[in-house]
Design an enzyme around this catalytic site. Structure first.
Site, short mmCIF file in Angstrom:
data_model
loop_
_atom_site.label_atom_id
_atom_site.label_comp_id
_atom_site.label_asym_id
_atom_site.label_seq_id
_atom_site.Cartn_x
_atom_site.Cartn_y
_atom_site.Cartn_z
N THR A 181 39.68 31.15 30.38
CA THR A 181 39.01 30.31 31.37
C THR A 181 37.70 30.14 30.61
O THR A 181 36.77 29.30 30.98
CB THR A 181 38.58 31.07 32.57
OG1 THR A 181 38.10 32.42 32.24
CG2 THR A 181 39.74 31.41 33.42
N GLU A 199 43.17 42.83 34.12
CA GLU A 199 43.75 43.56 35.40
C GLU A 199 45.27 43.39 35.71
O GLU A 199 45.73 43.68 36.55
CB GLU A 199 43.02 42.99 36.78
CG GLU A 199 41.34 43.50 36.91
CD GLU A 199 40.56 43.07 35.82
OE1 GLU A 199 40.93 41.86 35.12
OE2 GLU A 199 39.61 43.92 35.92
N ASN A 276 36.17 45.37 30.97
CA ASN A 276 36.24 46.39 31.19
C ASN A 276 37.57 47.09 30.73
O ASN A 276 38.31 46.55 30.34
CB ASN A 276 36.15 46.35 32.93
CG ASN A 276 37.15 45.21 33.45
OD1 ASN A 276 36.86 44.21 33.27
ND2 ASN A 276 38.55 45.66 33.75
N ASP A 321 35.13 48.12 36.92
CA ASP A 321 35.16 46.74 36.42
C ASP A 321 34.00 46.30 35.87
O ASP A 321 33.58 45.07 35.92
CB ASP A 321 35.85 45.86 37.62
CG ASP A 321 36.20 44.46 37.10
OD1 ASP A 321 36.47 44.15 35.91
OD2 ASP A 321 36.21 43.47 38.13
N TRP A 409 29.55 35.52 35.41
CA TRP A 409 29.51 34.63 34.49
C TRP A 409 28.64 33.53 34.48
O TRP A 409 28.36 32.83 33.59
CB TRP A 409 30.79 34.27 33.91
CG TRP A 409 31.63 33.36 35.20
CD1 TRP A 409 32.50 34.03 36.04
CD2 TRP A 409 31.50 32.03 35.68
NE1 TRP A 409 32.96 33.29 37.17
CE2 TRP A 409 32.19 32.10 36.65
CE3 TRP A 409 30.70 31.23 35.45
CZ2 TRP A 409 32.41 30.96 37.54
CZ3 TRP A 409 30.71 29.93 35.90
CH2 TRP A 409 31.55 29.72 37.21
N MET A 671 50.91 26.11 41.68
CA MET A 671 51.66 27.21 42.19
C MET A 671 52.66 27.62 41.25
O MET A 671 53.91 26.81 41.23
CB MET A 671 52.06 26.66 43.61
CG MET A 671 53.07 27.64 44.43
SD MET A 671 52.04 29.17 44.78
CE MET A 671 53.69 30.32 45.13
CA CA Z 1 37.54 42.60 35.01
#
Ligand code: CA
Length: 702
Positions: A181, A199, A276, A321, A409, A671
């Site tokens: 991203t 994650e 993290n 996190d 961010w 989706m």
């Molecule tokens: Ca994270």
């Protein structure tokens, strides 16, 4: 009095092609241009220039006349998903990346479309759609190219004049749950990119530098060590491995660098903000403790070969996190009678760090929100004075800040004239728990969410951490005096980033749809304009033919919008309800924005005849949290980047639901298809979603 950009603009008007701007008087985007603070016409890089300050020397718009700022031009965009990126401007052309990673070049004085490049991400992303989002924070300009990174992990060079693809490189192993991203950053004919996915699998974070002209790999730096039995890539990994225990490599370790990369042209260094742990819970990934380098750190690297220089870790033994992926801003600060070349960094953990970038040593760190995980940062050791209870050693612990951070961010700007840094702060607590999790047998997830903590949305159990109930604010931090200069409370917690200018202004969009200008010194509000939709992108400013523009993308989005839940849904930016736009303002603007549909809080569909089975709904709850909630919202309450399933008629239909979820009939909208999902799980999901709908119909959330 015509500057080259103005001449270029006139040519563009007459002959109608962008290549007019690559003529001899047009400016080449190279290291010198990217470092040139003086030239306000352009906004060439993510943070305007390499120092990432998002400070513009333009002063046509100032504190006295900003009240007269009006819409100069706007374009409606056809997409429904979030717009979170920083546009770039070079030689009168504005470039931006939008929904589905489509890049557009438009005339910076009118919005007239010059070209569109479509990387066709939904055709490429496949299962990656299950773990990431299509939203992207920005692109890079380098010589004759626009460089973008995609959801599915490609880095692509596109001809800036025509929008034609010139090279494309896959930067991730497609069998791993990694996605991008972030904005690529260019320096010295190279381009760097990382990825996200901490994650959603056993991920081992890394950054890679590529040749900006060809896309060929130059070097790669891993952020955490792999299995020692395989040998270490370098001495830094050997050193880092000493801070890990157990068999961490089975969990990947994490550290993914998905946002903050800054090239320091003065010291010829690259700074990487790292992620993290994977999983969050250190008791699983490193059961004997340890700092777990280089998680949650700023790591300085040699830009030519990726060799380690120094690191500073903001959250040793990270378990919340608390990544350090946030902006890394370079500034010269007057401290102790000398000028210190500093890094300014406000990561998730709630402390504002000032770091000496020559040595990597801490200068100061001060809490900018309540921090219950640590009382302070020791100025000698640079380590946090931790609250032991925060590590949820005995079940659960309420901790401040939560996993969305005290700052995420969203762009931080720094104004060298006021000496202040401006960023949106978040004030929320979160309940961390690993009750019910077998730490000894826990395994990393595959293509779904798993953090080694109790499954919950990032805001569940969360509330304001302040006595006044405020969950978000705009803060102006003085890094020399080490305190807040001013603060403005905001509606909601997911507010976008800032831009500041020599007109002594700070601009910030808001989650509530207002675009606001403040006096950079005092924080006094001087102008506001309601754009009719939630804002998640930071503004820029530039100048063409003597006219200063302020521009931003309008389109609610980002992970905070994706996680949904009551705080986010309350804004009323429902999926597809309000238009997505690019808007440019000036003092001479005469354009009129069409009215937007008002905010709408989604009403669940009444369907009592469905007959919710509580046992099935409970099975569906866990499935939903791991696979669906990251986009369709915690508790099945959408934040607006996807349809709210509680209002969906598709859920009522066994075949219709199977057609979308298993059959992949809406892949082109983002989706993903779950080809292997069983009938039992589909049924359980439908019962859970209907249970949530019925609960909301019975007792609407406050
Ligand atoms: Ca994270």
């Amino acid at each position: 009095m015509r500057d080259p950009a103005a001449k270029c603009w006139q040519l563009l008007l007459v002959i109608g092609i962008a290549s007019a701007c690559s003529g001899s008087d047009a400016r080449v985007v190279d290291d010198a241009a990217l470092s040139d603070e003086s030239r306000g016409e352009d906004w060439l890089a993510f943070g305007r220039t390499l120092n990432e300050q998002r400070f513009s020397p333009l002063q046509q718009i100032d504190t006295a006349n900003v009240k007269d700022l009006k819409v100069d031009w706007f374009i409606d965009l056809p997409d429904k998903s979030g717009l979170v990126s920083t546009p770039l401007v070079s030689n009168g052309v504005l470039y931006f990346i939008g929904s589905m990673n489509r890049v557009r070049a438009v005339d910076a004085t009118s919005g007239r479309l010059i070209w569109t490049y479509d990387p066709r991400v939904t055709e490429q992303a496949g299962d990656r759609m299950r773990v990431g989002w299509d939203h992207n924070r920005g692109i890079a300009l380098w010589r004759d190219k626009v460089i973008l990174a995609t959801w599915d992990g490609r880095l692509i060079g596109v001809d800036a004049a025509t929008g034609r693809e010139q090279w494309s490189t896959m930067t991730v192993d497609p069998t791993k749950a990694l996605y991008i991203t972030g904005a690529p950053k260019v320096f010295k004919d190279k381009v760097i990119i990382g990825n996200g996915g901490t994650e959603q699998g056993a991920t081992r974070g890394y950054v890679t530098a590529y040749d900006a002209a060809t896309g060929k790999q130059a070097w790669r730096f891993y952020i955490v060590p792999g299995n020692p039995a395989d040998g270490f890539e370098n001495a830094a990994m050997e050193m880092a491995a000493k801070t890990w225990t157990g068999e961490w490599w089975k969990f990947g370790g994490g550290g993914n660098a998905w946002h903050g990369f800054t090239y320091d042209a003065e010291l010829d260094r690259l700074y990487i903000g790292t992620g993290n742990g994977s999983p969050w819970n250190r008791k699983i990934r490193s059961p004997g403790g340890g700092d777990n380098l280089f998680l949650s750190s700023i790591v300085a690297l040699n830009p030519d070969n990726g060799e380690y220089i120094w690191h500073y870790q903001t959250a040793p033994g990270e378990s919340w996190d608390y990544n350090s992926n946030m902006d890394i801003v370079l500034a010269d600060l007057p401290l102790g009678g000398r000028t210190v070349k500093a890094i300014l960094h406000a990561p998730k953990n709630g402390f504002f760090y000032v770091i000496d970038r020559e040595t990597g040593k801490l200068i100061s760190a001060d809490a900018f929100t309540t921090t219950t995980w640590a009382t302070s940062i020791d100025s000698v050791t640079g380590r946090p004075n931790e609250n032991p209870a925060a590590r949820y050693e005995h079940g659960s612990a309420i901790v401040i800040p939560g996993p969305v951070g005290a700052h995420n961010w969203h762009a931080m700007s720094f104004n060298p004239q006021t000496g202040l840094a401006y960023y949106p702060a978040i004030h929320m607590s979160y309940t961390f728990s690993d009750s019910g999790i077998d730490l000894a047998t826990w395994k990393s997830p595959i293509w779904k969410r798993g953090t080694g903590t109790a499954a919950a949305s990032a805001t569940s159990g969360a509330g304001s951490s302040r006595s006044d109930g405020v969950v978000g604010s705009l803060q102006a931090w003085d890094p020399v005096r080490r305190k807040l200069a001013w603060e403005v409370p905001l509606d909601g917690f997911w507010n976008p980033g800032t831009m500041t200018s020599a007109g002594n202004l700070v601009f910030q969009g808001r989650a509530d749809g207002n675009f606001v200008a403040y006096d950079a010194t005092s924080g006094a509000e001087l102008w506001r304009f309601n754009v009719g939709s939630g804002i998640s992108a930071p503004p820029i400013t530039y100048s063409v033919a003597g006219r200063q523009y302020v521009a931003l993308l309008v389109g609610w989005g980002g992970a905070g919008a994706a996680i949904g839940g009551p705080l986010i849904a309350a804004h009323g930016w429902a999926y597809g309800a309000q238009p997505r736009r690019l808007i440019a303002f000036s003092l001479n603007g005469t354009a009129v924005l069409p009215p937007s549909p008002p905010p709408v809080v989604v009403s669940p569909l009444p369907a009592r005849e469905f007959g919710v089975n509580a046992l099935l709904a409970e099975q569906g709850r866990v499935e939903f949290a791991e696979r669906c909630g990251g986009c369709h919202g915690g508790g099945a309450m959408s934040g607006g980047i996807t349809p709210d399933l509680r209002a969906s008629g598709v859920v009522l239909s066994e075949t219709g639901f199977a057609d979308v979820v298993r059959g992949g009939s809406r892949v082109s909208s983002g989706m993903p298809a779950y080809r292997q999902i069983t009938d039992d799980k589909l049924l359980a999901l439908r019962h859970y979603i209907r249970q949530r709908a019925e609960a909301a119909l019975t007792k609407p959330p406050k």
